[in-house]
Design an enzyme around this catalytic site. Structure first.
Site, PDB file in Angstrom:
ATOM      1  N   ASP A   1     -10.540 -21.782 113.816  1.00 12.88           N
ATOM      2  CA  ASP A   1     -10.043 -22.891 112.321  1.00 12.88           C
ATOM      3  C   ASP A   1      -8.634 -22.561 112.599  1.00 12.88           C
ATOM      4  OD1 ASP A   1     -12.568 -23.547 112.035  1.00 12.88           O
ATOM      5  OD2 ASP A   1     -12.675 -22.791 110.629  1.00 12.88           O
TER       6      ASP A   1
ATOM      7  N   ASP B   1     -20.318 -32.944 105.981  1.00 17.79           N
ATOM      8  CA  ASP B   1     -20.193 -31.910 105.409  1.00 17.79           C
ATOM      9  C   ASP B   1     -21.244 -32.403 104.168  1.00 17.79           C
ATOM     10  OD1 ASP B   1     -18.327 -31.216 107.827  1.00 17.79           O
ATOM     11  OD2 ASP B   1     -16.689 -31.938 105.951  1.00 17.79           O
TER      12      ASP B   1
END
Length: 253
Positions: A8, A129
């Site tokens: 990330d 998500d």
């Protein structure tokens, strides 16, 4: 099953968050290219990369770092974060990225998903998500009124082949993936499911292979040392070779 170690990126650095909370950001590695190369050396074939700034702001922010990894490794790479239009999809795919992940667009702009699937097919994945079963968007700052299974069904109808599912409450917590929700998702659609969030150790990898998901994204567990990436890849490969329900011997470090 495929193991996808995660990188990330925020402000050009390799970081991790807890439950997607940007106030918890902390650096986990100095260099994305070196980190990706180390993953490859441990047997990984795929890499999951997210532009966190892009996810929050809705535009590409860290594409240079991502493409540096692309140019300097032989890994297959999937990328998400801030990809909200066809131009961004074309940009990444034209630069050699193997799969592009649409997240917020699945909720906010399903027409974009339709157009992307028509143009690029299996090179498009949708990231779902969820928090308490409800889908979140905009870098997890906006909760919708759509359940994760309902959105998955809509995406399957559009023609989506890959769904990356994250239980936000599990992300970065090393508490194990949400096997119940993953099982529910597998029962709801025939898409290939990639599990994300909560993987802590080799037992979690075994549980996911037994669940017969397509892939597992591993982030904090690798950086913290609780998961042996090489062993995880070996277990996943064994599951692929032996079929669902195989048993494995493993040691926890």
């Amino acid at each position: 099953m495929i193991i996808l170690p995660a990188i990330d990126i925020k402000d050009g650095a390799c970081v991790r968050l807890y439950k997607g909370d940007f106030s918890t950001v902390h650096k986990v590695a100095e260099n994305a290219v070196d980190t990706a190369k180390s993953f490859a050396e441990q047997g990984a074939k795929w890499l999951h990369m997210v532009d966190l700034d892009g996810a929050k702001d809705g535009e590409r922010k860290n594409s240079k770092v991502i493409l540096d990894v692309r140019k300097n490794t032989s890994l297959h790479i999937e990328v998400g974060g801030g990809i909200r239009d066809m131009a961004s999809i074309e940009y990444y795919l034209s630069q050699g990225i193997d799969r592009v992940i649409l997240g917020s667009a699945a909720v906010k702009n399903p027409e974009l998903v339709k157009e992307a699937i028509k143009e690029y097919g299996v090179k498009i994945a949708v990231g779902i998500d969820a928090l308490n079963g409800m889908v979140s968007a905009e870098g997890w700052t906006d909760t919708s009124e759509i359940s994760f299974t309902e959105l998955a069904k809509r995406m399957e109808q559009i023609g989506v082949s890959y769904i990356i599912f994250t239980d936000i409450s599990k992300d970065g917590m090393l508490s194990g993936p949400n096997l119940n929700q993953l099982d529910e998702l597998k029962a709801a659609v025939s898409c290939r499911i990639i599990a994300s969030g909560g993987v802590a150790n080799l037992k979690d990898i075994i549980n996911l292979t037994d669940l017969d998901v397509y892939g597992a994204i591993c982030g904090k567990s690798i950086y913290s040392g609780s998961l042996d990436l090489r062993a995880a890849v070996e277990i996943a490969n064994a599951a692929e070779n032996k079929g669902k329900g195989a048993s494995y011997d493993y040691q926890q470090s």
